[in-house]
Design an enzyme around this catalytic site. Structure first.
Site, PDB file in Angstrom:
ATOM      1  N   HIS A  44      14.283 -28.975 -40.981  1.00 24.64           N
ATOM      2  CA  HIS A  44      13.286 -29.018 -39.903  1.00 24.64           C
ATOM      3  C   HIS A  44      13.327 -30.376 -39.233  1.00 24.64           C
ATOM      4  CE1 HIS A  44      10.269 -31.284 -42.353  1.00 24.64           C
ATOM      5  NE2 HIS A  44      10.597 -30.496 -43.360  1.00 24.64           N
TER       6      HIS A  44
ATOM      7  N   ASP B 179      10.678 -31.601 -37.394  1.00 21.40           N
ATOM      8  CA  ASP B 179       9.358 -32.216 -37.240  1.00 21.40           C
ATOM      9  C   ASP B 179       8.964 -33.004 -38.481  1.00 21.40           C
ATOM     10  OD1 ASP B 179       9.144 -29.625 -38.511  1.00 21.40           O
ATOM     11  OD2 ASP B 179       6.969 -29.704 -38.268  1.00 21.40           O
TER      12      ASP B 179
ATOM     13  N   ASP C 270      11.689 -36.479 -45.867  1.00 20.70           N
ATOM     14  CA  ASP C 270      11.262 -35.104 -45.511  1.00 20.70           C
ATOM     15  C   ASP C 270      11.314 -34.901 -44.012  1.00 20.70           C
ATOM     16  OD1 ASP C 270      10.159 -32.593 -45.452  1.00 20.70           O
ATOM     17  OD2 ASP C 270       8.135 -33.236 -45.960  1.00 20.70           O
TER      18      ASP C 270
ATOM     19  N   GLU D 232       7.780 -26.887 -38.926  1.00 20.33           N
ATOM     20  CA  GLU D 232       7.783 -26.550 -40.349  1.00 20.33           C
ATOM     21  C   GLU D 232       6.525 -27.076 -41.025  1.00 20.33           C
ATOM     22  OE1 GLU D 232       8.432 -27.056 -44.690  1.00 20.33           O
ATOM     23  OE2 GLU D 232       7.918 -28.575 -43.218  1.00 20.33           O
ATOM     24  N   GLU D 233       6.137 -28.291 -40.628  1.00 22.11           N
ATOM     25  CA  GLU D 233       5.010 -28.950 -41.298  1.00 22.11           C
ATOM     26  C   GLU D 233       3.663 -28.325 -40.940  1.00 22.11           C
ATOM     27  OE1 GLU D 233       5.403 -30.882 -43.643  1.00 22.11           O
ATOM     28  OE2 GLU D 233       7.211 -32.095 -43.397  1.00 22.11           O
TER      29      GLU D 233
ATOM     30  N   GLU E  29      15.256 -29.445 -48.286  1.00 26.65           N
ATOM     31  CA  GLU E  29      14.017 -30.188 -48.608  1.00 26.65           C
ATOM     32  C   GLU E  29      14.297 -31.082 -49.811  1.00 26.65           C
ATOM     33  OE1 GLU E  29      11.121 -30.334 -47.133  1.00 26.65           O
ATOM     34  OE2 GLU E  29      11.191 -28.636 -45.760  1.00 26.65           O
TER      35      GLU E  29
ATOM     36  N   HIS F  76       5.551 -37.440 -46.785  1.00 23.38           N
ATOM     37  CA  HIS F  76       4.224 -37.515 -46.163  1.00 23.38           C
ATOM     38  C   HIS F  76       3.492 -38.817 -46.487  1.00 23.38           C
ATOM     39  CE1 HIS F  76       3.999 -32.790 -45.901  1.00 23.38           C
ATOM     40  NE2 HIS F  76       5.207 -33.266 -45.656  1.00 23.38           N
TER      41      HIS F  76
HETATM   42 ZN   LIG Z   1       9.921 -30.776 -45.334  1.00 26.30          ZN
END
Ligand SMILES: [Zn+2]
Length: 387
Positions: free
Chosen positions: A73, A75, A105, A137-138, A165, A360
């Protein structure tokens, strides 16, 4: 002009685009298109309904079935309110670690996937390598459904999907699914001394929440299925993490809102859980409307992600084991886009560089060691595709 960027340089470029889910990812997509084009690789865009974001997919190699998809992903989560010690949008090396939002990530894997595509273009592939870059995705892993459908419709059917991931390059074959609802209970206000003539939204919400408690208790005592057994805990859980409602201690509450999430094990479906929950809400609504017809329960589905089920003799798992040498069995508690591929007929595993513990976080990083492990993985994959 053709540039040959190594994975680290690619990562630095990808990190420089602040592709927070709520914002556009088009500058990144445009750059990727141009970079692939400079290596003679055509790619296709799939625009979001709002027109501010796009998926991108591409293929290198022969026009035949049986290829490999590298899925990532584009984003990232926001940096608002986080204490970063470096600029999150400038990849910065310190003590063997590369810091930046998305480094782990999952732009680290995205960089490796791009690197793999350009390297693949110089090799004599016997089966194709496909690239799948998504947006959003997030914020629920739902947008990728359009990308999976487009690739399935327009490209030769791949045999294995590797979703990169962060797993520390371990082969992860399963994760729980998720389902969320925003619930608004609409009651009827009377003085609390006249309780039977009013409808307390809070007390009705409590019944719905207690239904969740009962389900948790029932799930906990059931013998786990083979698919559920590897998870901690090995059963589906229902959780309410936010609630608000009411105006005074002596008024039956007119409003009560809460958010409920379901984390369900493979073998169970979001639709079944949705049906059960909606049926309970409908049953309570009937009770409430006997007292006051204007009351009710409004449900808005927030997200619904299937579980990723470990496959029996799965092609993707076998490939990832050959590439990493990892023979352990692993499942994770976070959701990924992998289940959207799997439920549409692709053999899928999760395997990528970096530790989910850094995802994150402020000062998110990818270690140079993990990036190198990812590069070795790519080289082996290319050899497999040429064999
Ligand atoms: Zn991810």
């Amino acid at each position: 002009m053709k540039q040959d960027l190594n994975p680290r340089e690619l990562l630095a470029t990808l990190v420089s685009f602040p592709t927070v889910s709520r914002d556009t990812n088009l500058p990144l997509v445009e750059w990727v298109e141009g970079y692939l084009q400079s290596h003679g690789i055509g790619s296709r865009r799939l625009m979001s309904p709002c027109g501010t974001k796009a998926h991108l997919y591409a293929q290198v190699g022969p026009e035949i079935d049986g290829g490999v998809i590298l899925s990532g992903h584009t984003d990232v989560v926001p940096v608002d309110g986080q204490a970063w010690s470096t600029d999150p949008w400038t990849l910065t090396e310190r003590d063997g670690k590369l810091y930046g939002r998305g480094a782990c990530d999952m732009k680290g894997f995205d960089a490796l996937a791009l690197y793999a595509m350009t390297r693949a273009a110089t090799r004599d592939l016997k089966r194709p390598l496909q690239l799948a870059f998504s947006y959003d995705e997030e914020v629920g892993c739902a947008a990728v459904i359009d990308l999976v459908e487009a690739m399935r419709g327009e490209l030769p059917k791949a045999r294995e999907v590797l979703v990169g991931e962060p797993t520390m390059m371990k082969v992860v074959s399963g994760h729980k699914g998720g389902l969320g609802y925003q619930v608004r209970v609409r009651g009827f206000e009377v003085h609390s001394s006249l309780l039977p003539y009013g409808v307390s939204a809070i007390m009705q919400a409590a019944k719905l929440i207690d239904w969740a408690n009962q389900k948790n208790a029932e799930n906990a005592v059931r013998t786990p299925s083979d698919l559920a057994a590897p998870f901690v805990p090995p059963f589906t859980t229902l959780h309410v993490g936010m609630i608000e409602g009411g105006t005074a201690h002596n008024i039956t509450a007119k409003d009560c809102s809460f958010f409920i999430e379901f984390r369900f094990v493979p073998g169970e479906s979001p639709d079944d859980w949705a049906k059960a929950f909606e049926a309970k809400a409908a049953e309570l609504t009937v009770e409430m409307q006997k007292i006051q017809p204007d009351t009710g329960i409004d449900l808005v589905r927030g997200f619904a992600l299937p579980a990723l089920a470990p496959e029996i003799d799965g092609a993707a798992e076998a490939l990832a084991r050959r590439l990493t040498g990892d023979n352990g069995s692993h499942v994770v508690s976070y959701g990924t886009e992998g289940s959207q591929f799997q439920t549409r007929g692709y053999s899928t595993v999760i395997c990528g560089p970096g530790d989910i513990a850094q995802a994150h976080q402020p000062d998110e990083f990818l270690s140079l060691e993990q990036l190198a492990a990812g590069e070795a993985f790519v080289e082996k994959l290319l050899d497999q595709l040429c064999a």
